[in-house]
Design a protein around this motif. Structure first.
Motif, short mmCIF file in Angstrom:
data_model
loop_
_atom_site.label_atom_id
_atom_site.label_comp_id
_atom_site.label_asym_id
_atom_site.label_seq_id
_atom_site.Cartn_x
_atom_site.Cartn_y
_atom_site.Cartn_z
N MET A 1 4.87 1.29 -5.84
CA MET A 1 3.59 1.87 -6.25
C MET A 1 3.28 3.11 -5.39
SD MET A 1 -0.21 0.03 -6.39
CE MET A 1 0.05 -1.04 -7.80
N GLU A 2 2.81 4.16 -6.04
CA GLU A 2 2.40 5.37 -5.32
C GLU A 2 1.15 5.08 -4.48
OE1 GLU A 2 3.51 8.76 -5.72
OE2 GLU A 2 5.26 7.81 -6.68
N LYS A 3 1.00 5.83 -3.39
CA LYS A 3 -0.17 5.62 -2.54
C LYS A 3 -1.48 5.86 -3.31
CE LYS A 3 -0.95 6.01 2.26
NZ LYS A 3 -0.61 6.65 3.52
N SER A 4 -1.49 6.86 -4.20
CA SER A 4 -2.72 7.16 -4.95
C SER A 4 -3.08 6.00 -5.89
CB SER A 4 -2.57 8.45 -5.73
OG SER A 4 -1.48 8.36 -6.62
N GLU A 5 -2.07 5.36 -6.48
CA GLU A 5 -2.33 4.19 -7.35
C GLU A 5 -2.84 3.02 -6.53
OE1 GLU A 5 0.84 2.93 -10.33
OE2 GLU A 5 1.86 4.52 -9.22
N TYR A 6 -2.24 2.84 -5.37
CA TYR A 6 -2.65 1.76 -4.45
C TYR A 6 -4.12 1.95 -4.05
CZ TYR A 6 -2.81 -0.20 0.40
OH TYR A 6 -3.15 -0.82 1.57
N TYR A 7 -4.49 3.17 -3.71
CA TYR A 7 -5.87 3.45 -3.29
C TYR A 7 -6.84 3.25 -4.45
CZ TYR A 7 -4.48 5.18 1.35
OH TYR A 7 -4.01 5.27 2.64
N LEU A 8 -6.44 3.68 -5.64
CA LEU A 8 -7.31 3.47 -6.82
C LEU A 8 -7.49 1.98 -7.07
CD1 LEU A 8 -8.90 4.46 -9.30
CD2 LEU A 8 -6.73 4.59 -10.54
N GLU A 9 -6.40 1.23 -6.93
CA GLU A 9 -6.48 -0.22 -7.16
C GLU A 9 -7.42 -0.88 -6.13
OE1 GLU A 9 -5.57 -1.50 -9.80
OE2 GLU A 9 -5.61 -3.66 -9.38
N LEU A 10 -7.38 -0.40 -4.89
CA LEU A 10 -8.31 -0.92 -3.87
C LEU A 10 -9.77 -0.66 -4.30
CD1 LEU A 10 -6.56 0.12 -0.53
CD2 LEU A 10 -7.11 -2.22 -1.22
N MET A 113 0.22 -7.88 -1.50
CA MET A 113 1.64 -7.52 -1.41
C MET A 113 1.82 -6.01 -1.28
SD MET A 113 3.49 -10.43 -3.71
CE MET A 113 2.43 -10.38 -5.13
N VAL A 114 1.00 -5.24 -1.99
CA VAL A 114 1.09 -3.78 -1.89
C VAL A 114 0.66 -3.31 -0.49
CG1 VAL A 114 0.42 -1.60 -2.94
CG2 VAL A 114 0.59 -3.63 -4.37
N ALA A 115 -0.43 -3.90 0.01
CA ALA A 115 -0.92 -3.51 1.35
C ALA A 115 0.15 -3.81 2.41
CB ALA A 115 -2.22 -4.25 1.67
N GLU A 116 0.87 -4.90 2.24
CA GLU A 116 1.96 -5.23 3.17
C GLU A 116 3.06 -4.18 3.10
OE1 GLU A 116 2.81 -8.52 5.25
OE2 GLU A 116 0.86 -7.56 5.51
N GLU A 117 3.39 -3.77 1.86
CA GLU A 117 4.42 -2.73 1.69
C GLU A 117 4.05 -1.44 2.41
OE1 GLU A 117 5.46 -1.73 -2.39
OE2 GLU A 117 5.57 -3.90 -2.82
N PHE A 118 2.73 -1.12 2.39
CA PHE A 118 2.28 0.10 3.04
C PHE A 118 2.00 -0.09 4.53
CE2 PHE A 118 1.82 1.52 -1.31
CZ PHE A 118 2.08 2.89 -1.23
N GLY A 119 2.22 -1.31 5.02
CA GLY A 119 2.04 -1.57 6.45
C GLY A 119 0.59 -1.68 6.89
N ASP A 120 -0.33 -1.90 5.92
CA ASP A 120 -1.75 -2.05 6.26
C ASP A 120 -2.04 -3.53 6.55
OD1 ASP A 120 -2.27 0.67 5.93
OD2 ASP A 120 -2.64 0.43 3.77
N HIS A 121 -1.62 -3.99 7.70
CA HIS A 121 -1.64 -5.43 7.96
C HIS A 121 -3.03 -6.00 8.18
CE1 HIS A 121 2.63 -5.31 7.83
NE2 HIS A 121 2.71 -4.47 8.84
N GLY A 122 -3.92 -5.21 8.81
CA GLY A 122 -5.30 -5.70 8.98
C GLY A 122 -5.94 -5.90 7.62
N LEU A 123 -5.77 -4.91 6.75
CA LEU A 123 -6.32 -4.99 5.40
C LEU A 123 -5.67 -6.14 4.63
CD1 LEU A 123 -7.98 -3.88 3.02
CD2 LEU A 123 -6.13 -2.24 2.60
N SER A 124 -4.38 -6.32 4.76
CA SER A 124 -3.71 -7.37 3.98
C SER A 124 -4.21 -8.75 4.41
CB SER A 124 -2.18 -7.26 4.06
OG SER A 124 -1.72 -7.57 5.34
N ASN A 125 -4.52 -8.92 5.69
CA ASN A 125 -5.12 -10.20 6.13
C ASN A 125 -6.44 -10.44 5.42
OD1 ASN A 125 -3.11 -10.84 7.93
ND2 ASN A 125 -4.18 -10.03 9.72
N PHE A 126 -7.25 -9.37 5.36
CA PHE A 126 -8.55 -9.48 4.67
C PHE A 126 -8.34 -9.85 3.19
CE2 PHE A 126 -11.68 -7.35 1.94
CZ PHE A 126 -12.84 -7.99 2.36
N LEU A 127 -7.37 -9.19 2.54
CA LEU A 127 -7.12 -9.45 1.12
C LEU A 127 -6.63 -10.88 0.90
CD1 LEU A 127 -5.36 -6.04 0.30
CD2 LEU A 127 -7.70 -6.70 -0.35
N ALA A 128 -5.83 -11.38 1.83
CA ALA A 128 -5.35 -12.78 1.74
C ALA A 128 -6.53 -13.74 1.85
CB ALA A 128 -4.33 -13.05 2.84
N ASP A 129 -7.47 -13.43 2.75
CA ASP A 129 -8.67 -14.27 2.89
C ASP A 129 -9.50 -14.26 1.60
OD1 ASP A 129 -7.99 -14.92 5.47
OD2 ASP A 129 -9.41 -13.53 6.42
#
Ligand code: FE2
Length: 146
Positions: A1-10, A113-129
């Motif tokens: 996924m492109e970064k712009s698509e990832y950000y839009l999805e967020l 899963m996308v946040a993990e791919e981009f290395g945004d680990h703090g955010l991915s923890n939040f998303l998992a919660d």
């Protein structure tokens, strides 16, 4: 996924979470029937939990330098949640919110899963919660339908 698509999805999932909160509040206010007390409280429990996560989500977006959606027209344009102008009876409220909660759990799982791919680990923890929180909301809504 492109970064712009990832950000839009967020932004889309953030708008959906706010819309989900609003729908749970809508049902808290408008539910009727013999189970009124119980369901009025259940919907309150759901919207209170979701609302409690909104500010952190908004600020996670800002930390990535993403604009946080924050107007009704933007929410309506970006949200995956169908707006509810004519709430039905208590059973259809439970079914509708359950369907939406299951969808939110799935959206958070995918975004994790996308946040993990981009290395945004703090955010991915939040998303998992958030995924976990929606699974619990779904459990309570589903159990109330039996
Ligand atoms: Fe209330």
């Amino acid at each position: 996924m492109e970064k712009s698509e990832y950000y839009l999805e967020l932004q889309r999932v953030f708008s959906s979470e706010f819309s989900f909160y609003l729908k749970a509040a809508n049902f808290h206010w408008n539910v009727e029937g013999q189970l009124f007390g119980q369901l009025h409280e259940l919907f309150e429990r759901v919207y209170t939990e979701v609302y409690g996560s909104i500010d952190q989500y908004a600020e996670e977006l800002r930390a990535l330098q993403i604009t946080t959606p924050a107007s009704l027209s933007t929410f309506s344009r970006l949200s995956y949640i169908q707006d509810e102008n004519m709430p039905g009876d208590w059973r259809s409220m439970l079914q509708e919110l359950l369907m939406d909660s299951d969808m939110m759990a799935m959206k958070f799982q995918q975004l994790f899963m996308v946040a993990e791919e981009f290395g945004d680990h703090g955010l991915s923890n939040f998303l998992a919660d958030r995924q976990d929180a929606h699974k619990k909301h779904s459990w309570m809504l589903r159990s109330s339908l039996k």
